[in-house]
Design an enzyme around this catalytic site. Structure first.
Site, PDB file in Angstrom:
ATOM      1  N   SER A  12       0.853  -1.190   0.000  1.00 15.25           N
ATOM      2  CA  SER A  12       0.000   0.000   0.000  1.00 15.25           C
ATOM      3  C   SER A  12       0.882   1.231   0.000  1.00 15.25           C
ATOM      4  CB  SER A  12      -0.895   0.012   1.243  1.00 15.25           C
ATOM      5  OG  SER A  12      -1.388   1.334   1.423  1.00 15.25           O
ATOM      6  N   HIS A  37      -1.188  -1.292  -4.409  1.00 19.25           N
ATOM      7  CA  HIS A  37      -2.476  -1.016  -3.754  1.00 19.25           C
ATOM      8  C   HIS A  37      -2.588   0.471  -3.435  1.00 19.25           C
ATOM      9  CE1 HIS A  37      -5.908  -2.220  -1.120  1.00 19.25           C
ATOM     10  NE2 HIS A  37      -5.461  -1.293  -0.293  1.00 19.25           N
ATOM     11  N   ASP A  39      -4.869   3.417  -1.771  1.00 16.48           N
ATOM     12  CA  ASP A  39      -5.928   3.656  -0.795  1.00 16.48           C
ATOM     13  C   ASP A  39      -6.542   5.038  -0.994  1.00 16.48           C
ATOM     14  OD1 ASP A  39      -6.021   1.308   0.925  1.00 16.48           O
ATOM     15  OD2 ASP A  39      -3.945   1.809   1.406  1.00 16.48           O
ATOM     16  N   MET A  41      -9.243   7.711   0.129  1.00 13.25           N
ATOM     17  CA  MET A  41     -10.024   8.043   1.329  1.00 13.25           C
ATOM     18  C   MET A  41     -10.622   9.439   1.191  1.00 13.25           C
ATOM     19  SD  MET A  41      -7.443   6.673   4.254  1.00 13.25           S
ATOM     20  CE  MET A  41      -6.695   5.045   4.160  1.00 13.25           C
ATOM     21  N   HIS A  70      -8.446   0.842  -3.949  1.00 13.39           N
ATOM     22  CA  HIS A  70      -9.348   0.558  -2.819  1.00 13.39           C
ATOM     23  C   HIS A  70     -10.072   1.849  -2.460  1.00 13.39           C
ATOM     24  CE1 HIS A  70      -9.445  -0.727   1.742  1.00 13.39           C
ATOM     25  NE2 HIS A  70     -10.652  -0.619   1.227  1.00 13.39           N
ATOM     26  N   MET A  72     -12.335   3.974  -0.368  1.00 10.19           N
ATOM     27  CA  MET A  72     -12.977   4.129   0.949  1.00 10.19           C
ATOM     28  C   MET A  72     -13.691   5.470   0.920  1.00 10.19           C
ATOM     29  SD  MET A  72      -9.779   2.628   3.117  1.00 10.19           S
ATOM     30  CE  MET A  72      -8.673   2.854   1.727  1.00 10.19           C
ATOM     31  N   MET A 141     -11.233  -6.595   5.446  1.00 11.28           N
ATOM     32  CA  MET A 141     -10.434  -5.660   6.253  1.00 11.28           C
ATOM     33  C   MET A 141     -10.129  -6.294   7.609  1.00 11.28           C
ATOM     34  SD  MET A 141      -9.967  -2.970   4.356  1.00 11.28           S
ATOM     35  CE  MET A 141      -9.014  -2.107   5.620  1.00 11.28           C
ATOM     36  N   GLY A 146      -8.749   3.521   7.308  1.00 10.66           N
ATOM     37  CA  GLY A 146      -8.466   4.934   7.514  1.00 10.66           C
ATOM     38  C   GLY A 146      -6.981   5.236   7.678  1.00 10.66           C
ATOM     39  N   GLY A 148      -2.729   3.548   8.058  1.00 13.24           N
ATOM     40  CA  GLY A 148      -1.763   2.462   8.095  1.00 13.24           C
ATOM     41  C   GLY A 148      -1.276   2.244   9.516  1.00 13.24           C
ATOM     42  N   ASP A 177      -6.351  -6.798   4.148  1.00 12.68           N
ATOM     43  CA  ASP A 177      -5.780  -5.454   4.267  1.00 12.68           C
ATOM     44  C   ASP A 177      -5.851  -5.016   5.722  1.00 12.68           C
ATOM     45  OD1 ASP A 177      -4.903  -2.872   3.795  1.00 12.68           O
ATOM     46  OD2 ASP A 177      -6.621  -2.302   2.547  1.00 12.68           O
ATOM     47  N   GLY A 178      -4.665  -4.747   6.295  1.00  9.96           N
ATOM     48  CA  GLY A 178      -4.609  -4.191   7.639  1.00  9.96           C
ATOM     49  C   GLY A 178      -3.802  -5.054   8.587  1.00  9.96           C
ATOM     50  N   GLY A 179      -2.673  -4.514   9.027  1.00 13.75           N
ATOM     51  CA  GLY A 179      -1.877  -5.223  10.028  1.00 13.75           C
ATOM     52  C   GLY A 179      -1.160  -6.461   9.518  1.00 13.75           C
ATOM     53  N   GLY A 199       1.282  -2.179   4.124  1.00 11.51           N
ATOM     54  CA  GLY A 199       1.802  -0.825   4.014  1.00 11.51           C
ATOM     55  C   GLY A 199       3.051  -0.682   4.852  1.00 11.51           C
TER      56      GLY A 199
HETATM   57  C1  DX5 Z   1      -6.220   1.056   5.745  1.00  8.74           C
HETATM   58  C2  DX5 Z   1      -5.762   0.847   4.333  1.00  8.74           C
HETATM   59  C3  DX5 Z   1      -4.605  -0.058   4.220  1.00  8.74           C
HETATM   60  C4  DX5 Z   1      -3.370   0.408   4.941  1.00  8.74           C
HETATM   61  C5  DX5 Z   1      -2.689  -0.807   5.468  1.00  8.74           C
HETATM   62  O1  DX5 Z   1      -7.351   1.820   5.759  1.00  8.74           O
HETATM   63  O2  DX5 Z   1      -6.812   0.301   3.541  1.00  8.74           O
HETATM   64  O3  DX5 Z   1      -4.339  -0.437   2.887  1.00  8.74           O
HETATM   65  O4  DX5 Z   1      -2.483   1.123   4.127  1.00  8.74           O
HETATM   66  O5  DX5 Z   1      -1.613  -0.414   6.265  1.00  8.74           O
HETATM   67  P1  DX5 Z   1      -0.834  -1.441   7.190  1.00  8.74           P
HETATM   68  O6  DX5 Z   1      -0.326  -2.562   6.311  1.00  8.74           O
HETATM   69  O7  DX5 Z   1       0.245  -0.598   7.748  1.00  8.74           O
HETATM   70  O8  DX5 Z   1      -1.813  -1.950   8.212  1.00  8.74           O
HETATM   71 ZN    ZN Z   2      -6.344  -0.576   1.503  1.00  9.63          ZN
END
Ligand code: DX5
Ligand code: ZN
Length: 230
Positions: A12, A37, A39, A41, A70, A72, A141, A146, A148, A177-179, A199
């Site tokens: 990301s 990827h 993001d 927002m 993606h 959001m 998710m 929102g 990283g 996606d996430g963590g 990310g």
């Molecule tokens: C969160 C995003 C992710 C984010 C992931 O809202 O959709 O794509 O960048 O970041 P990490 O990998 O650091 O959790």
């Molecule tokens: Zn994302």
């Protein structure tokens, strides 16, 4: 692109240097990223603001692999055409972003791009049961979207397993996606995920001047995920 369930790493660029996206994209691709990827927002659906279509179009000039956008944002339907024209290969919309996810997915497909549907951590899998024939990817998710760098929400693992059962033989990717880190990647891969967004775990410690760190980070996530598949 032909469909397969091999592990794909999608960095990301939310964790990239915002003053240097072109070289950041070139660096992660040279270092083994499978997808890029992006993001998007809107400061409304999620409490953060990122990229409009002109920014995404500028990223596209540097992406040689596959650009996964993606969204959001809410509403989402009025912006689908602009993000498709900006060069997305795949557009993902959130099921929570509007009342008509079926119509939204039809609108994405009508642009001739691949369609993804995303679920926030609190949203049940049953909400996408009736749109499976319209989609190329489910994005589950494992943080509240929102930002990283948030902590992985482990209740997503059961949702991934149930999603894998639900899609059966259909050629539908499961993206997480996430963590995602080398610690959580094997858990999601074993549960049935094939596209891993990361990310902070990809960009940490590296830079365009020191891109080998990105390569080492990508390889560590991929190796951890593949080790869970035997
Ligand atoms: C969160 C995003 C992710 C984010 C992931 O809202 O959709 O794509 O960048 O970041 P990490 O990998 O650091 O959790
Ligand atoms: Zn994302």
């Amino acid at each position: 692109m032909t469909f397969d369930r091999k592990i794909k790493i999608a960095p990301s660029i939310l964790s990239a240097d915002f003053a240097d996206f072109g070289r950041e994209i070139q660096a992660i691709e040279a270092q083994g990223a499978d997808w890029v990827h992006v993001d998007v927002m809107d400061g409304h659906f999620v409490p953060n603001l990122t990229f409009g279509p002109p920014a995404v179009s500028a990223f596209r000039r540097h992406v040689k692999t596959f650009m996964d956008v993606h969204l959001m944002i809410a509403p989402v339907d009025p912006y689908i055409e602009a993000y498709a024209k900006a060069g997305a290969d795949l557009i993902t919309a959130h099921v929570e972003a509007g009342p008509h996810i079926h119509r939204t997915l039809q609108a994405i497909k009508a642009q001739g791009v691949k369609a993804g549907v995303s679920l926030n951590p609190g949203t049940p899998l049953s909400s996408i049961e009736h749109v499976l024939d319209l989609i190329d990817m489910v994005l589950i998710m494992t943080v509240n979207p929102g930002f990283g760098g948030q902590q992985f929400i482990a209740s997503g693992l059961e949702k991934i397993r149930a999603c894998r059962r639900m899609i059966g033989d259909r050629p539908i990717h499961i993206q997480i996606d996430g963590g995602i880190t080398p610690e959580t990647a094997p858990l999601v891969a074993a549960a049935g995920a094939d596209v891993l967004v990361a990310g902070s775990a990809v960009f940490k410690g590296g830079s365009v001047a020191n891109p080998e760190v990105y390569g080492a980070n990508i390889r560590a996530i991929r190796a951890a995920a593949e080790s869970a598949l035997g």
